[in-house]
Design a protein around this motif. Structure first.
Motif, mmCIF file in Angstrom:
data_model
loop_
_atom_site.group_PDB
_atom_site.id
_atom_site.type_symbol
_atom_site.label_atom_id
_atom_site.label_comp_id
_atom_site.label_asym_id
_atom_site.label_seq_id
_atom_site.Cartn_x
_atom_site.Cartn_y
_atom_site.Cartn_z
ATOM 1 N N HIS A 36 0.810 -1.223 0.000
ATOM 2 C CA HIS A 36 0.000 0.000 0.000
ATOM 3 C C HIS A 36 0.847 1.279 0.000
ATOM 4 C CE1 HIS A 36 -3.455 -2.575 0.516
ATOM 5 N NE2 HIS A 36 -2.888 -3.114 1.584
ATOM 6 N N TYR A 47 1.894 0.377 -5.273
ATOM 7 C CA TYR A 47 0.818 0.615 -6.232
ATOM 8 C C TYR A 47 1.365 0.808 -7.644
ATOM 9 C CZ TYR A 47 -2.841 0.948 -2.704
ATOM 10 O OH TYR A 47 -3.735 0.658 -1.712
ATOM 11 N N ILE A 79 2.076 -2.611 -9.057
ATOM 12 C CA ILE A 79 0.850 -3.294 -9.477
ATOM 13 C C ILE A 79 0.386 -2.767 -10.828
ATOM 14 C CG2 ILE A 79 -1.625 -3.600 -8.989
ATOM 15 C CD1 ILE A 79 -0.933 -3.752 -6.059
ATOM 16 N N SER A 80 0.453 -1.463 -11.013
ATOM 17 C CA SER A 80 -0.008 -0.873 -12.273
ATOM 18 C C SER A 80 0.877 -1.296 -13.443
ATOM 19 C CB SER A 80 -0.052 0.658 -12.165
ATOM 20 O OG SER A 80 1.235 1.208 -12.009
ATOM 21 N N TYR A 121 -5.672 -3.823 -10.991
ATOM 22 C CA TYR A 121 -5.616 -4.238 -9.586
ATOM 23 C C TYR A 121 -6.484 -5.483 -9.439
ATOM 24 C CZ TYR A 121 -5.320 -3.634 -4.504
ATOM 25 O OH TYR A 121 -5.061 -3.792 -3.159
ATOM 26 N N GLY A 174 -8.380 2.484 -9.068
ATOM 27 C CA GLY A 174 -7.533 1.574 -9.831
ATOM 28 C C GLY A 174 -7.742 1.768 -11.320
ATOM 29 N N ASP A 182 -7.640 8.136 -8.972
ATOM 30 C CA ASP A 182 -6.604 7.268 -8.417
ATOM 31 C C ASP A 182 -5.271 7.999 -8.495
ATOM 32 O OD1 ASP A 182 -6.488 4.069 -7.739
ATOM 33 O OD2 ASP A 182 -4.572 4.803 -8.466
ATOM 34 N N PHE A 184 -2.828 3.481 -13.907
ATOM 35 C CA PHE A 184 -4.184 2.978 -13.716
ATOM 36 C C PHE A 184 -5.193 3.848 -14.460
ATOM 37 C CE2 PHE A 184 -3.398 0.635 -9.457
ATOM 38 C CZ PHE A 184 -3.242 -0.568 -10.118
ATOM 39 N N GLY A 188 1.784 -7.493 -5.707
ATOM 40 C CA GLY A 188 2.312 -6.137 -5.763
ATOM 41 C C GLY A 188 3.821 -6.044 -5.706
#
Length: 257
Positions: free
Chosen positions: A14, A19, A22-23, A29, A65, A84, A89, A215
Motif C-alpha cells: 500500500h 501501487y 501493481i499498475s 488491480y 484503480g 486514483d 491505472f 504487488g
C-alpha cells in the motif's frame, strides 16, 4: 524458509511504490491467486449497496484503480468520476469508459481537483482511508460515503504456519478503531461500521506464493518460489478439501455527511 521483507527488493504494501508496481503488472488491480470464499462475501454486499445508492446520483469512486468497478457503478449513476493516484491505472481506465464517466489522477494527501459539495455520494472500494478527512468538503450535506476495507486479521493464520514467510506484525491498529477515530474527528452526521468475517481457501501452494507476493517485483517472487518444496509441505499439512483455510475479513462503512 526466507523472509521476503528483508530483501532490498521488498515493497511495503500500500505504499506508492507498491501501487506503481501493481499498475506495471498488467495495469489492473486484480488478485493473481485462485481461491474460494465462504459466504457472506463482503465485496458482493458492498457492490450491491453501491449500485443501489448511486442510482441517478453524481458519484466519486476514489482509489478506483483501473476503473473496473467504477464502470460497473456508472451504469446506475447520473455522473461518475473515478480518481486514483496511479497515472498508469488512470490511463488504462480511460481506454474504454461510459459517456457519463471521467477519470482523473488525484492523491488523497495532495490538493484535490474537485468542486466543493459536488458529489451526492463517494465510494472507497479498498481505497485509502486518508480520503475520509477530505470528503466533507466535496460530498453534499445529506450525502453518503460508502467504504470497503480489508481487516487487520486478514490471513492471520499464515504467520503461525509460515512464520518467516509471513512475519507477524504486532503494530497493526485494529481497522475498526482506526476508522472510528477518523469518523469522530470529521464533521459527519453519523456512521456505521459493519464487520464481515469468513474463510478464504487458497487452492494451491502456488496461490499462496501469489498471495504473499502480490504487488511485488519479480525478484521477490523468485525469492519466495525458491522455497516451494517447504511451502508445499506445510500447505498440505494444514489444507482441507477446499484448500488452505485463512481468515477473510472486511469492513463496510456507511457514513452520512
Amino acid at each position: 524458509m526466507k523472509n521476503p521483507t528483508l530483501s532490498n527488493y521488498w515493497l511495503s504494501p500500500h505504499s506508492p511504490e507498491w501501487y506503481r508496481q501493481i499498475s506495471k503488472n498488467g495495469n489492473a488491480y486484480i488478485y493473481p491467486w485462485q481461491s474460494t470464499i465462504d459466504s457472506p462475501i463482503a465485496e458482493n454486499i458492498f457492490d450491491q449497496l453501491v449500485c443501489l445508492h448511486t442510482k441517478d446520483k453524481v458519484a466519486l469512486d476514489f482509489g478506483c484503480g483501473e476503473g473496473r468497478f467504477t464502470k460497473k457503478y456508472a451504469l446506475y449513476a447520473k455522473q461518475m468520476i473515478g480518481a486514483d493516484s496511479s497515472t498508469q491505472f488512470i490511463q488504462t481506465a480511460m481506454k474504454t469508459k461510459p459517456d457519463n464517466t471521467s477519470f482523473i489522477v488525484a492523491h488523497s494527501k495532495h490538493v484535490l481537483p474537485f468542486k466543493r459539495a459536488f458529489f451526492d455520494i463517494a465510494i472507497i472500494r479498498k481505497g485509502p482511508t486518508s480520503i475520509y478527512h477530505h470528503l466533507p468538503l466535496y460530498v453534499k450535506e445529506g450525502g453518503l460515503i460508502l467504504g470497503l476495507h480489508p481487516g487487520e486479521n486478514e490471513g492471520k493464520e499464515l504467520s503461525n504456519w509460515f512464520p518467516k514467510l509471513f512475519p507477524n506484525n504486532q503494530h497493526n491498529i485494529p481497522i475498526q478503531q482506526h476508522l472510528t477515530k477518523i469518523f469522530t474527528k470529521a464533521p459527519f452526521r453519523k456512521f456505521e461500521i459493519h464487520p464481515y468475517h469468513t474463510i478464504e481457501y487458497l487452492h494451491s501452494p502456488l496461490d499462496l506464493i501469489h498471495y504473499r507476493c502480490f504487488g511485488q517485483k519479480k525478484e521477490i517472487y523468485e525469492v519466495v518460489s525458491s522455497d516451494i518444496r517447504e511451502i508445499t509441505n506445510i500447505f498440505k499439512k494444514h489444507q482441507t478439501v477446499k484448500g488452505l483455510p485463512i481468515t477473510y475479513e472486511r469492513y463496510i462503512t456507511i457514513v452520512h455527511v
